[in-house]
Design an enzyme around this catalytic site. Structure first.
Site, PDB file in Angstrom:
ATOM      1  N   ASP A   1       0.863  -1.174   0.000  1.00 35.15           N
ATOM      2  CA  ASP A   1       0.000   0.000   0.000  1.00 35.15           C
ATOM      3  C   ASP A   1       0.906   1.232   0.000  1.00 35.15           C
ATOM      4  O   ASP A   1       1.910   1.248   0.711  1.00 35.15           O
ATOM      5  CB  ASP A   1      -0.901  -0.002   1.248  1.00 35.15           C
TER       6      ASP A   1
ATOM      7  N   PHE B   1      -6.685  -4.617  -4.775  1.00 37.40           N
ATOM      8  CA  PHE B   1      -7.591  -3.529  -4.397  1.00 37.40           C
ATOM      9  C   PHE B   1      -7.018  -2.160  -4.762  1.00 37.40           C
ATOM     10  O   PHE B   1      -7.710  -1.155  -4.606  1.00 37.40           O
ATOM     11  CB  PHE B   1      -7.840  -3.542  -2.881  1.00 37.40           C
TER      12      PHE B   1
ATOM     13  N   LYS C   1     -10.587   5.498  -6.691  1.00 34.19           N
ATOM     14  CA  LYS C   1     -11.930   4.917  -6.711  1.00 34.19           C
ATOM     15  C   LYS C   1     -13.091   5.900  -6.632  1.00 34.19           C
ATOM     16  O   LYS C   1     -14.241   5.472  -6.567  1.00 34.19           O
ATOM     17  CB  LYS C   1     -12.062   3.919  -5.548  1.00 34.19           C
TER      18      LYS C   1
ATOM     19  N   SER D   1     -16.261  -3.844 -10.252  1.00 35.29           N
ATOM     20  CA  SER D   1     -17.375  -3.050  -9.730  1.00 35.29           C
ATOM     21  C   SER D   1     -18.602  -3.212 -10.610  1.00 35.29           C
ATOM     22  O   SER D   1     -18.502  -3.463 -11.812  1.00 35.29           O
ATOM     23  CB  SER D   1     -16.957  -1.576  -9.693  1.00 35.29           C
TER      24      SER D   1
ATOM     25  N   THR E   1     -20.190  -0.930 -11.615  1.00 38.92           N
ATOM     26  CA  THR E   1     -20.192   0.197 -12.546  1.00 38.92           C
ATOM     27  C   THR E   1     -19.917  -0.247 -13.979  1.00 38.92           C
ATOM     28  O   THR E   1     -20.229   0.483 -14.926  1.00 38.92           O
ATOM     29  CB  THR E   1     -19.160   1.264 -12.098  1.00 38.92           C
TER      30      THR E   1
ATOM     31  N   TYR F   1     -13.584   6.344 -13.805  1.00 40.21           N
ATOM     32  CA  TYR F   1     -13.315   5.284 -12.816  1.00 40.21           C
ATOM     33  C   TYR F   1     -13.898   3.960 -13.297  1.00 40.21           C
ATOM     34  O   TYR F   1     -13.219   2.933 -13.334  1.00 40.21           O
ATOM     35  CB  TYR F   1     -13.910   5.661 -11.456  1.00 40.21           C
TER      36      TYR F   1
ATOM     37  N   LYS G   1     -12.318   0.003 -14.872  1.00 40.12           N
ATOM     38  CA  LYS G   1     -12.723  -1.364 -14.512  1.00 40.12           C
ATOM     39  C   LYS G   1     -13.090  -2.165 -15.771  1.00 40.12           C
ATOM     40  O   LYS G   1     -12.717  -3.341 -15.909  1.00 40.12           O
ATOM     41  CB  LYS G   1     -13.906  -1.335 -13.543  1.00 40.12           C
TER      42      LYS G   1
ATOM     43  N   ASN H   1     -22.138  -1.884  -3.373  1.00 38.81           N
ATOM     44  CA  ASN H   1     -21.822  -0.742  -2.505  1.00 38.81           C
ATOM     45  C   ASN H   1     -21.463  -1.204  -1.101  1.00 38.81           C
ATOM     46  O   ASN H   1     -22.347  -1.421  -0.272  1.00 38.81           O
ATOM     47  CB  ASN H   1     -23.004   0.224  -2.463  1.00 38.81           C
TER      48      ASN H   1
ATOM     49  N   ASN I   1     -18.839   8.666  -0.476  1.00 41.06           N
ATOM     50  CA  ASN I   1     -19.794   7.571  -0.328  1.00 41.06           C
ATOM     51  C   ASN I   1     -20.833   7.880   0.751  1.00 41.06           C
ATOM     52  O   ASN I   1     -20.561   8.613   1.715  1.00 41.06           O
ATOM     53  CB  ASN I   1     -19.065   6.277   0.008  1.00 41.06           C
TER      54      ASN I   1
END
Length: 347
Positions: A31, A80, A84, A124, A126, A149, A153, A179, A199
């Site tokens: 990370d 991950f 985002k 996602s 999306t 975004y 994906k 979500n 969010n």
């Protein structure tokens, strides 16, 4: 099995790391702390009794990834890492395309070089764009997404399918989740973004603890029963467990598989507010605001395939997630106050 979790100190990543450790996997976290905090590592250790190995690296840097893979014998990857925020991606498309795609390019190059065959991708819902109908199944058409975004994906999914065609021995799980909300029961892990959250649930949490005056509900003129957007809100602990189940599926050498991870039920923004108030006893003041670019009216999952092939079924409700999210935010706010007080006393 040694699992590399990129973005493993983030909201979904940290919960998945906990679930992996609880299922006896050896975890390595990478990370760059762009949108996460280093103290999450201590919290993971406090919950599990295990401190995962951690590397502060930029996953989009091929040289850094190559060095990591040369040092660690990695069996599987759960990715991950990436930017985002839908709204931010509309304003900064180049930043999103460059970062999110470069991360995957660096990982795929390392997989080829170091013979890593298992990859779980954090995709996602999306990718379904503006849905023709709901609930969405894995066979619903993947469209041009409604934001940069989302388009990253779509592109990465396409690249993964091309890689699977070439590498017949690779096992790839594309997880299209909806979500994620809630927090770990310990109140040690949750979602606590800086400023005004993108969010819904973190936004409500900050209103509930008094950090923000009121919630802005973006859009009340959607073609839905109450005019607000409908989404499939899944507890992050359920979602984390879904990643572990997907990893176990890859151990059976299935090739490329795609799963929706959601509850199978749509909930409107106003319904979430009511669920939050019921779960916590706290009234949430709100006002309506214009729609945001990139948002769609309605989006929720069919989860039949994941239940049949992975044994995945959600254990927590939206109310459970609201209460867990509030308890985390309340504890986090108190931790920050105590830290400020402690720091002031030492000055």
């Amino acid at each position: 099995m040694k699992v590399l979790v990129t973005g493993g100190l983030g909201f979904i990543g940290s919960h998945t790391v906990v679930s992996l450790i609880e299922n006896k996997y050896e975890v390595i976290i990478v990370d760059n702390l762009y949108n996460s905090k280093i103290d999450v590592l201590d919290r993971i250790e406090k919950i599990t009794g295990v401190r995962p190995k951690f590397y502060k690296l930029d996953c989009s840097n091929s040289e850094e990834m190559d060095k990591l893979f040369s040092q660690e014998k990695i069996d599987s990857i759960i990715n991950f890492a990436g930017y985002k925020a839908v709204g931010e991606s509309v304003k900064k498309p180049l930043m999103y395309y460059e970062n999110n795609l470069d991360i995957c390019f660096a990982l795929f190059k390392a997989m080829e070089k170091y013979n890593v065959k298992n990859f779980v991708f954090s995709s996602s819902a999306t990718v379904y764009g503006l849905p023709d109908k709901v609930p969405l199944t894995e066979e619903s058409p993947v469209k041009s997404a409604t934001s940069p975004y989302g388009e990253t994906k779509v592109m990465i999914e396409r690249i993964l399918k091309d890689m699977a065609f070439v590498h017949k021995d690779w096992n790839i799980a594309i997880l299209r989740y909806f979500n994620p909300i809630g927090a770990h029961k310990s109140t040690l892990l949750g979602e606590d973004p800086n400023g005004i959250p993108n969010n819904l649930l973190p936004y409500i949490n900050k209103v509930a603890v008094g950090e923000l005056k009121e919630l802005k509900v973006y859009g009340n003129d959607y073609p839905t029963p109450d005019g607000t957007g409908i989404r499939d809100y899944i507890h992050v602990v359920d979602l984390a467990r879904g990643h572990v189940l997907a990893l176990k599926k890859l151990e059976t050498n299935p090739g490329l598989v795609v799963y929706n991870l959601g509850t199978g039920k749509g909930t409107s923004v106003l319904e979430v507010i009511k669920a939050y108030e019921k779960a916590t006893g706290i009234k949430i003041p709100f006002e309506f605001a214009p729609r945001r670019d990139g948002d769609v009216p309605e989006n929720y999952a069919s989860t039949e395939k994941a239940e049949k092939e992975l044994g995945f079924k959600c254990q927590y409700s939206v109310e459970d997630a609201c209460l867990d999210g509030y308890n985390f935010q309340k504890a986090e706010t108190e931790r920050v106050k105590n830290l400020i007080h402690k720091t002031a006393k030492t000055l």
